[in-house]
Scaffold this active site. Sequence first.
Site, PDB file in Angstrom:
ATOM      1  N   ARG A 194       4.063   4.068  13.205  1.00  0.00           N
ATOM      2  CA  ARG A 194       5.395   3.671  12.771  1.00  0.00           C
ATOM      3  C   ARG A 194       5.671   2.219  13.133  1.00  0.00           C
ATOM      4  O   ARG A 194       5.474   1.817  14.269  1.00  0.00           O
ATOM      5  CB  ARG A 194       6.445   4.591  13.408  1.00  0.00           C
ATOM      6  CG  ARG A 194       6.337   6.005  12.888  1.00  0.00           C
ATOM      7  CD  ARG A 194       7.292   6.970  13.571  1.00  0.00           C
ATOM      8  NE  ARG A 194       7.097   8.294  12.989  1.00  0.00           N
ATOM      9  CZ  ARG A 194       6.147   9.147  13.389  1.00  0.00           C
ATOM     10  NH1 ARG A 194       5.361   8.827  14.397  1.00  0.00           N
ATOM     11  NH2 ARG A 194       6.002  10.299  12.783  1.00  0.00           N
TER      12      ARG A 194
ATOM     13  N   HIS B 224      -0.408   4.744   7.287  1.00  0.00           N
ATOM     14  CA  HIS B 224      -1.556   5.531   7.720  1.00  0.00           C
ATOM     15  C   HIS B 224      -2.765   4.602   7.697  1.00  0.00           C
ATOM     16  O   HIS B 224      -3.116   4.073   6.638  1.00  0.00           O
ATOM     17  CB  HIS B 224      -1.770   6.724   6.793  1.00  0.00           C
ATOM     18  CG  HIS B 224      -0.537   7.556   6.608  1.00  0.00           C
ATOM     19  ND1 HIS B 224       0.039   8.274   7.638  1.00  0.00           N
ATOM     20  CD2 HIS B 224       0.257   7.745   5.526  1.00  0.00           C
ATOM     21  CE1 HIS B 224       1.119   8.890   7.187  1.00  0.00           C
ATOM     22  NE2 HIS B 224       1.278   8.585   5.916  1.00  0.00           N
TER      23      HIS B 224
END
Length: 380
Positions: free
Chosen positions: A197, A96
């Site tokens: 990702r 994140h």
Amino acid sequence: MEKKIYFIEPVFEAKYWGGQALKERYGYTPDLPNIAIAYHVIALPQHHLDNTVRETGEKLSEFYKNHSELFGCNREDFPIRMGSGNKVKQISVQLHPNDEYCLSHEGERGKFECGIFVQGDRDHLAIRGHNAKTREEFRELVETEQWDKLFRVVTIKKGQYTYGPQGTLHGSPYAPTEEEKDMVELGFETNSDITYRLYDWGRNMPDRPLHVEKVIEESLKLAMHYEVDYSMVYVIAAYHDLGLYEGREFHHITSGKVLLADETLRRWFTDEQLLQMKEAIEDHRASSKQAPRTIYGMIVAEADRIIDPEVTLRRTVQYGLSHYPEMDKEEQYARFRKHLTEKYAEGGYLKLWIPQSDNAGRLAELRQLMENGRTSEFDY
């Protein structure tokens, strides 16, 4: 507004990795194939994740805005989220991003994570960070897919409380065992839902794109309008953010150096082409007021940004509140208007490098809102 206990209804989300433990243990009955996450506290209407306050019928984001005196918090956006999670499949290796990057690119804050298992707790393994000592080693391990060497695997002890700072790689090194499929983790996080990702264990799932893939896809779409080398466009997009490991401020410069130092690329590109690609990467940063030197720089710069009127306005408000907390409401609004005018108004420093981009229509919509004075609807 009366000070009392208010109850909020949970919001449920199914994901490909979700299981049945939350339904079985807590009796939740949403019309979903599984419950990956039960959000007990969340206020992200832009992601369609927003609790309902039972007593008033308001969404939590609205309740927070309308009754701020109950919270004792001066942030414009709701600050936290809390949820229970249950996974029965291996999740991706992800991170994140931090507040600065998220506010600049996504229009919301980054996310810290912490949690503890409240059901089925036992010792288990998890990915936390990586083992690469240099950027060259990191790049080599990614390119050769030596994931076992790259990912740092740690043991999470039973009863252990975990904390994950923004920007930390994390994920599952293996699929849960049968004994682990009933594990439920209670997570406490900052109120964001932005995930990038790095590796999804070879799965090709269109609804779970890797961040770099978004820029590659948009770059190739924009390149169709010009006579350019598609291979160069692809490589520029793939390398444009690799320098983030050294920080956001100069990542565009570092990314260009990474590309130029990659000897493998010399098998397919000339020195002149490599220099063009390096310059394009250096020129892609959204905050730059200088025009990219070539069409390649224009393509990746345009592909790397999305002008969304609501997100832009919200991001501008949040940036001011975060960086200038000493300002009162009038000063914040003056800064807000000044920034919008300098950057987005006719004659502002933001330029659309590719007229065929979807951003052209979105910028026109934003300018219309500014001209009509509707930006004042974004209250502080």
